[in-house]
Scaffold this motif. Structure first.
Motif, PDB file in Angstrom:
ATOM      1  N   LYS A  83       0.917  -1.123   0.016  1.00 55.95           N
ATOM      2  CA  LYS A  83       0.099   0.016  -0.207  1.00 55.95           C
ATOM      3  C   LYS A  83       0.880   1.279  -0.107  1.00 55.95           C
ATOM      4  CE  LYS A  83      -4.293   1.757   1.988  1.00 55.95           C
ATOM      5  NZ  LYS A  83      -4.793   1.722   0.659  1.00 55.95           N
ATOM      6  N   GLY A  84       0.435   2.200  -1.016  1.00 55.47           N
ATOM      7  CA  GLY A  84       1.189   3.552  -1.116  1.00 55.47           C
ATOM      8  C   GLY A  84       2.567   3.304  -1.772  1.00 55.47           C
ATOM      9  N   LYS A 139       0.073   3.439  -8.692  1.00 58.20           N
ATOM     10  CA  LYS A 139       0.874   4.383  -7.781  1.00 58.20           C
ATOM     11  C   LYS A 139       0.347   3.862  -6.282  1.00 58.20           C
ATOM     12  CE  LYS A 139       1.456   8.252 -10.237  1.00 58.20           C
ATOM     13  NZ  LYS A 139       2.655   8.511 -10.619  1.00 58.20           N
ATOM     14  N   ASP A 140      -0.535   3.232  -6.290  1.00 58.67           N
ATOM     15  CA  ASP A 140      -0.833   2.573  -4.947  1.00 58.67           C
ATOM     16  C   ASP A 140      -0.860   1.019  -4.907  1.00 58.67           C
ATOM     17  OD1 ASP A 140      -1.813   1.628  -2.472  1.00 58.67           O
ATOM     18  OD2 ASP A 140      -3.541   2.826  -2.221  1.00 58.67           O
TER      19      ASP A 140
END
Length: 180
Positions: A83-84, A139-140
Motif C-alpha cells: 500500500k502506497g 501508484k498505490d
C-alpha cells in the motif's frame, strides 16, 4: 609575515575560483551540473518539504502496525505491505475469436479495462509492451490486487503476473494453465 602571505594566497585563489564560477554561461551547464546545483540547493534549504510533497522515491514507506493486521491470506498481507508503493502488473491478452492478436485489439481492451478500473476508484496507467502484452502501473500497490481480481475474470486475458506470481485468465489454453 608567513601567515599573512598564506592568507593572501588563499583569498586570491578563492576569488579566482568564485570568478570562474560566476563567468560560466547558463547555456554551458550540463545535466550533471544542474543536478548538482539542485542537490546543493535542496541541502541548503532551511524549509523541508512535507512528506506528501516529496517525490515518491524520497518518501518514507508507510509503517506496518502488526497488531492491527487481520490478514486471512498471504495475499492480504502483501496487499497491506505494498500500500502506497508503486507497483507494476503484466497482463497477457489473446483474441480468442481470431488467430492473431493485433495491437489495436489489445489497446482497445486494455483501455476499456483501465476505464472500468478507474470507475471503481482504481487508478492505473497502461503501457503496451508487445502486441499481446501490457503493463498496468499503480501508484498505490494495494489497488493492484483489486485489479488482478478483476482482470483474471476478463474474457481475453491469458495471464496476469503480479509480484512474480502468475495467475491464469479465461483466454489461457489448457497447456498454458498447466504451466502456470
Amino acid at each position: 609575515m608567513l601567515k599573512k602571505s598564506w592568507i593572501l594566497v588563499f583569498l586570491i585563489a578563492a576569488t579566482c575560483w568564485a570568478e570562474t564560477k560566476k563567468k560560466k554561461d547558463l547555456s554551458s551547464y550540463t545535466e550533471a551540473d544542474l543536478e548538482r546545483l539542485y542537490e546543493e540547493w535542496e541541502e541548503n534549504d532551511d524549509e523541508k518539504l512535507p512528506e506528501d510533497e516529496l517525490p515518491p522515491e524520497k518518501r518514507k514507506p508507510p509503517e506496518l502496525d502488526l497488531s492491527k493486521i487481520k490478514a486471512n491470506s498471504p495475499e492480504d498481507m502483501l496487499r497491506m505491505a505494498k500500500k502506497g508503493q508503486t507497483l507494476m502488473m503484466f497482463v497477457g491478452l489473446r483474441d480468442v475469436d481470431s488467430e492473431v492478436t493485433t495491437r489495436s485489439f489489445s489497446e482497445k481492451w486494455t483501455g476499456l479495462w483501465q476505464s472500468a478500473l478507474y470507475n471503481n476508484h482504481v487508478d492505473c496507467q497502461v503501457f503496451m509492451i508487445e502486441d499481446n502484452r501490457a503493463i498496468f502501473m499503480f501508484k498505490d500497490g494495494g489497488q493492484a490486487f483489486e485489479a488482478k481480481d478483476y482482470l483474471t475474470k476478463q474474457k481475453y486475458v491469458t495471464e496476469v503476473t503480479l509480484e512474480g506470481t502468475q495467475f491464469p485468465g479465461p483466454a489461457a489454453g489448457e497447456k498454458e494453465k498447466k504451466e502456470l
